[in-house]
Design a protein around this motif. Structure first.
Motif, PDB file in Angstrom:
ATOM      1  N   LYS A 163      32.678 124.854 -33.954  1.00  0.00           N
ATOM      2  CA  LYS A 163      33.021 123.566 -34.562  1.00  0.00           C
ATOM      3  C   LYS A 163      33.182 122.469 -33.508  1.00  0.00           C
ATOM      4  O   LYS A 163      32.746 121.327 -33.711  1.00  0.00           O
ATOM      5  CB  LYS A 163      34.300 123.709 -35.387  1.00  0.00           C
ATOM      6  N   LYS A 167      30.117 119.172 -32.245  1.00  0.00           N
ATOM      7  CA  LYS A 167      30.377 117.733 -32.107  1.00  0.00           C
ATOM      8  C   LYS A 167      29.947 117.231 -30.730  1.00  0.00           C
ATOM      9  O   LYS A 167      29.432 116.126 -30.584  1.00  0.00           O
ATOM     10  CB  LYS A 167      31.860 117.452 -32.330  1.00  0.00           C
ATOM     11  N   GLY A 232      27.940 122.791 -36.971  1.00  0.00           N
ATOM     12  CA  GLY A 232      29.382 122.999 -37.000  1.00  0.00           C
ATOM     13  C   GLY A 232      29.863 123.833 -38.174  1.00  0.00           C
ATOM     14  O   GLY A 232      31.049 123.819 -38.512  1.00  0.00           O
TER      15      GLY A 232
END
Length: 243
Positions: A163, A167, A232
């Motif tokens: 996750k 990003k 993600g």
């Protein structure tokens, strides 16, 4: 036409072998990583070379319990468009019986050394218009398992990394996802027998255990252009066992 290369970390395992076969079928050339199961991975190499003569298949040996493995693997890999982490081992022990070495080895193999490896491979991934990273996580990384606390923690760390890193590299057009299998019928789950096995089966809404092909099909989708806007995510492949 340029070849697309994927690194399959843990290609000698049951899930890794099935993923390798599925990606080869989809046209990928592969780096086939293994730690010690040389016989199995060489049989896989021979099969793939015979079936797909226009593609390349390259063996990469490294023990992810050793930090030197990261440098060795990174130096062995050139063009790269996808990485699939399917390596690892489980640990069925109560926490009081779990040693510091047990915990250390789980985290080294499942999260620490994969993170260090990606740091060295990222530049090779981002030269492409799109690239993919997929971890084979676990249902236990989401919900936890009694007597598998250390393993659950390592898998939970994988999910958290996915996750966060998704990003970090999104603007570089690198997608980062995980597949979280439920009970897949492999040798790693062979310790579950008899009544315990039936009890688990009764808890799965679909009423069947998963196959390695179920995991491989999901990986093949995630590394394809069809998944270009997915990142993600922890994709659950568990027959409805955990929703």
């Amino acid at each position: 036409m340029a070849k697309n290369f994927a690194l399959i970390v843990g290609a000698s395992g049951e899930i890794g072998q099935t993923i390798s076969r599925k990606l080869a079928e989809a046209g990928w050339s592969l780096y086939l990583h293994y730690a010690s199961n040389e016989r199995f991975v060489k049989l896989l190499l021979d099969d793939l070379t015979l079936a797909y003569p226009a593609q390349e298949f390259i063996l990469v040996q490294a023990n992810l319990l050793e930090v030197e493995a990261v440098e060795h693997m990174a130096a062995s890999i050139f063009s790269l468009k996808a990485v699939v982490f399917s390596q690892g081992h489980s640990l069925f022990k109560g926490l009081e019986d779990t040693s510091a070495q047990d915990i250390r080895q789980l985290f080294q193999v499942h999260i620490e050394h994969p993170m260090l490896l990606l740091a060295q491979l990222a530049s090779k991934l981002r030269v492409h218009d799109s690239a993919s990273i997929v971890f084979i996580g676990s249902i236990w990384g989401e919900t936890g398992a009694s007597y598998e606390s250390a393993y659950s923690a390592a898998k939970g760390a994988q999910h958290a990394f996915v996750k966060a890193y998704a990003k970090e590299v999104a603007l570089q057009h690198i997608n980062v996802n995980a597949v979280a299998p439920g009970f897949i019928d492999t040798n790693m789950n062979a310790h579950v027998k008899g009544d315990e096995r039936q009890m688990l089966l009764d808890e799965i809404p679909m009423g069947v255990f998963g196959l390695t092909a179920d995991v491989a099909n999901t990986v093949a989708f995630l590394v394809s252009n069809q998944a270009r806007y997915i990142t993600g995510q922890i994709i659950r492949v568990n027959g409805g066992w955990y929703i």
